[in-house]
Motif scaffolding. Structure first.
Motif, PDB file in Angstrom:
ATOM      1  N   GLU A 105      20.821   8.388 -24.390  1.00 34.42           N
ATOM      2  CA  GLU A 105      19.494   7.873 -24.606  1.00 34.42           C
ATOM      3  C   GLU A 105      18.634   6.590 -23.456  1.00 34.42           C
ATOM      4  O   GLU A 105      18.358   7.003 -22.245  1.00 34.42           O
ATOM      5  CB  GLU A 105      18.610   7.697 -25.578  1.00 34.42           C
ATOM      6  CG  GLU A 105      16.599   8.039 -25.623  1.00 34.42           C
ATOM      7  CD  GLU A 105      16.540   9.428 -25.115  1.00 34.42           C
ATOM      8  OE1 GLU A 105      15.104   8.992 -24.320  1.00 34.42           O
ATOM      9  OE2 GLU A 105      17.131   9.807 -25.214  1.00 34.42           O
ATOM     10  N   ASN A 162      14.297   9.368 -30.253  1.00 33.87           N
ATOM     11  CA  ASN A 162      14.934   9.102 -31.676  1.00 33.87           C
ATOM     12  C   ASN A 162      13.960  10.150 -32.668  1.00 33.87           C
ATOM     13  O   ASN A 162      13.305  10.433 -32.754  1.00 33.87           O
ATOM     14  CB  ASN A 162      14.723   7.704 -32.053  1.00 33.87           C
ATOM     15  CG  ASN A 162      13.310   7.014 -32.033  1.00 33.87           C
ATOM     16  OD1 ASN A 162      12.427   8.042 -32.020  1.00 33.87           O
ATOM     17  ND2 ASN A 162      13.055   5.392 -31.932  1.00 33.87           N
ATOM     18  N   PHE A 179      22.866   4.467 -27.000  1.00 29.03           N
ATOM     19  CA  PHE A 179      21.701   5.140 -27.932  1.00 29.03           C
ATOM     20  C   PHE A 179      22.079   6.282 -27.752  1.00 29.03           C
ATOM     21  O   PHE A 179      21.869   6.875 -26.411  1.00 29.03           O
ATOM     22  CB  PHE A 179      20.117   4.581 -27.971  1.00 29.03           C
ATOM     23  CG  PHE A 179      20.100   3.819 -28.417  1.00 29.03           C
ATOM     24  CD1 PHE A 179      19.658   3.340 -29.581  1.00 29.03           C
ATOM     25  CD2 PHE A 179      19.413   2.637 -27.672  1.00 29.03           C
ATOM     26  CE1 PHE A 179      19.173   2.098 -30.212  1.00 29.03           C
ATOM     27  CE2 PHE A 179      19.626   1.215 -28.264  1.00 29.03           C
ATOM     28  CZ  PHE A 179      19.005   1.278 -29.339  1.00 29.03           C
ATOM     29  N   VAL A 180      22.453   6.619 -28.466  1.00 32.49           N
ATOM     30  CA  VAL A 180      22.842   9.152 -28.425  1.00 32.49           C
ATOM     31  C   VAL A 180      21.829   9.532 -28.540  1.00 32.49           C
ATOM     32  O   VAL A 180      20.811   9.267 -29.720  1.00 32.49           O
ATOM     33  CB  VAL A 180      23.695   8.987 -29.237  1.00 32.49           C
ATOM     34  CG1 VAL A 180      24.285  11.221 -29.613  1.00 32.49           C
ATOM     35  CG2 VAL A 180      24.888   8.919 -29.402  1.00 32.49           C
ATOM     36  N   SER A 181      21.115  11.130 -27.571  1.00 37.20           N
ATOM     37  CA  SER A 181      20.309  11.776 -27.666  1.00 37.20           C
ATOM     38  C   SER A 181      20.261  12.437 -28.376  1.00 37.20           C
ATOM     39  O   SER A 181      20.710  13.238 -28.356  1.00 37.20           O
ATOM     40  CB  SER A 181      19.681  11.859 -26.557  1.00 37.20           C
ATOM     41  OG  SER A 181      18.626  12.641 -26.390  1.00 37.20           O
ATOM     42  N   PRO A 182      19.351  12.605 -29.161  1.00 40.08           N
ATOM     43  CA  PRO A 182      19.275  13.985 -30.406  1.00 40.08           C
ATOM     44  C   PRO A 182      18.992  15.239 -29.993  1.00 40.08           C
ATOM     45  O   PRO A 182      18.503  15.777 -30.721  1.00 40.08           O
ATOM     46  CB  PRO A 182      17.755  13.585 -31.971  1.00 40.08           C
ATOM     47  CG  PRO A 182      17.282  12.815 -30.959  1.00 40.08           C
ATOM     48  CD  PRO A 182      17.506  11.902 -29.439  1.00 40.08           C
ATOM     49  N   SER A 218      22.084   4.375 -38.969  1.00 43.26           N
ATOM     50  CA  SER A 218      21.914   5.693 -38.283  1.00 43.26           C
ATOM     51  C   SER A 218      23.672   5.716 -37.201  1.00 43.26           C
ATOM     52  O   SER A 218      24.239   5.063 -37.174  1.00 43.26           O
ATOM     53  CB  SER A 218      21.405   5.385 -37.207  1.00 43.26           C
ATOM     54  OG  SER A 218      20.861   4.193 -36.899  1.00 43.26           O
ATOM     55  N   ARG A 249      28.365  13.926 -23.198  1.00 36.99           N
ATOM     56  CA  ARG A 249      27.745  13.390 -24.496  1.00 36.99           C
ATOM     57  C   ARG A 249      25.641  13.242 -24.304  1.00 36.99           C
ATOM     58  O   ARG A 249      26.347  12.030 -23.012  1.00 36.99           O
ATOM     59  CB  ARG A 249      27.366  12.422 -25.908  1.00 36.99           C
ATOM     60  CG  ARG A 249      28.813  13.100 -26.599  1.00 36.99           C
ATOM     61  CD  ARG A 249      29.280  12.244 -27.563  1.00 36.99           C
ATOM     62  NE  ARG A 249      28.180  12.064 -28.467  1.00 36.99           N
ATOM     63  CZ  ARG A 249      28.141  11.311 -30.001  1.00 36.99           C
ATOM     64  NH1 ARG A 249      29.519  10.485 -30.166  1.00 36.99           N
ATOM     65  NH2 ARG A 249      26.955  11.673 -30.874  1.00 36.99           N
ATOM     66  N   ASP A 259      22.816   6.967 -34.018  1.00 33.17           N
ATOM     67  CA  ASP A 259      22.468   7.580 -33.125  1.00 33.17           C
ATOM     68  C   ASP A 259      22.744   6.828 -32.047  1.00 33.17           C
ATOM     69  O   ASP A 259      22.494   6.012 -31.058  1.00 33.17           O
ATOM     70  CB  ASP A 259      21.496   8.241 -33.019  1.00 33.17           C
ATOM     71  CG  ASP A 259      20.125   6.717 -33.734  1.00 33.17           C
ATOM     72  OD1 ASP A 259      20.829   5.520 -34.042  1.00 33.17           O
ATOM     73  OD2 ASP A 259      19.166   7.321 -33.750  1.00 33.17           O
TER      74      ASP A 259
END
Length: 308
Positions: free
Chosen positions: A83, A195, A132-135, A62, A80, A64
């Motif tokens: 999460e 996610n 963790f990158v939030s969508p 992934s 950015r 993310d």
């Protein structure tokens, strides 16, 4: 019985020939031996190797996640939406201090964890830091509420107290979008991670409905009450039943839902203007929180449609 000694010796590596019903030789159905050195993997029918130990973390596919202190710091400086951030608890330097300060200012939860936790998240060289990158991009609740009043709209909000199951959260978001909720409010800690699974379960609703991440739900509830929004808590412990229509939800309202394990936190229940329960006729005394949220939101929509 005497042991026969007149049988010829068969080589240990010889493969036995098998015959079908018409006495025709067929191939050896035994699986081929793994090549030397291949003790940690097995082949699938396509000839590819698969991990022998499925409990180990799979290779990261992934996009993310971020790894390393400096990439995470640069992501925060660039604005950015993250999460959650995991930092190795034994790592303390100027970069970790900057990450912690920026994350706190952006309401991003930071957890100090042991090395085993980070290794369980990823097999990459994380260097003691994973994020963790939030969508989605979280929205400020005060701006949303002010915008609704300026546009002459009747605010309908949904507050989720410790809903941690990703698929439940996605289903709730889908209910909320269908029933006309203007925003979903979640705490910055103790909430489900948004996610790909959450987006899929929501059927795309999380791309349409604003989500507000608040550091303190108690202060958020106080702010909403001072802004003219009544708080209606859904709890099975309430004396008032939903079908009695004793609670008018045609005005500005925020529906408060709690976790399936222990419901709404007592301190939030005390702040609620009304407490209602969903009537049930079966033997099971509780509903899945996503189903319960759909029932509560439908009642709000029904009352507003009747009044209109």
């Amino acid at each position: 019985m005497e042991k026969r000694t007149d049988r010829p010796d068969r080589p240990q590596n010889e493969r036995r020939t098998y015959y079908d019903a018409e006495n025709r030789p067929v191939g050896d159905n035994r699986p081929a031996r793994r090549p030397e050195g291949d003790r940690g993997e097995s082949r699938d029918p396509r000839g590819d190797f698969k991990p022998r130990y499925p409990h180990r973390p799979a290779a990261d596919r992934s996009i993310d996640m971020l790894f390393g202190l400096r990439p995470i710091l640069e992501a925060l400086n660039a604005g950015r939406t993250l999460e959650k951030i995991y930092l190795l608890r034994t790592t303390k330097n100027s970069i970790t201090q900057d990450i912690t300060a920026l994350a706190k200012a952006a309401n991003i939860p930071v957890s100090l964890v042991p090395l085993e936790k980070l290794d369980g998240i990823t097999r990459k060289n994380h260097q003691g830091a994973v994020a963790f990158v939030s969508p989605i991009d979280y929205q400020p609740l005060d701006s949303i509420l002010a915008g609704l009043y300026e546009e002459g709209k009747n605010p309908l909000l949904l507050i989720l107290d410790r809903i941690t199951d990703v698929r439940n959260f996605g289903s709730i978001a889908r209910n909320a979008e269908c029933m006309g909720v203007h925003a979903i409010v979640v705490p910055s800690r103790g909430a489900a991670q948004i996610n790909g699974d959450a987006l899929k379960t929501s059927a795309g609703a999380l791309n349409l409905i604003p989500v507000c991440r608040e550091p303190n739900l108690k202060e958020t509830i106080d702010f909403l009450k001072q802004s003219g929004v009544q708080i209606v808590a859904c709890t099975e412990k309430a004396d008032t039943s939903l079908e009695t229509e004793s609670v008018d939800m045609t005005g500005p309202v925020a529906i408060l839902m709690g976790s399936e394990e222990d419901g709404i936190s007592p301190e939030y229940l005390r702040l609620a203007d009304h407490k209602v329960r969903i009537p049930m006729a079966g033997q099971i005394s509780s509903l899945n929180v996503s189903v319960a949220s759909g029932i509560m939101l439908f009642e709000v929509l029904r009352q507003r449609l009747v009044k209109a």
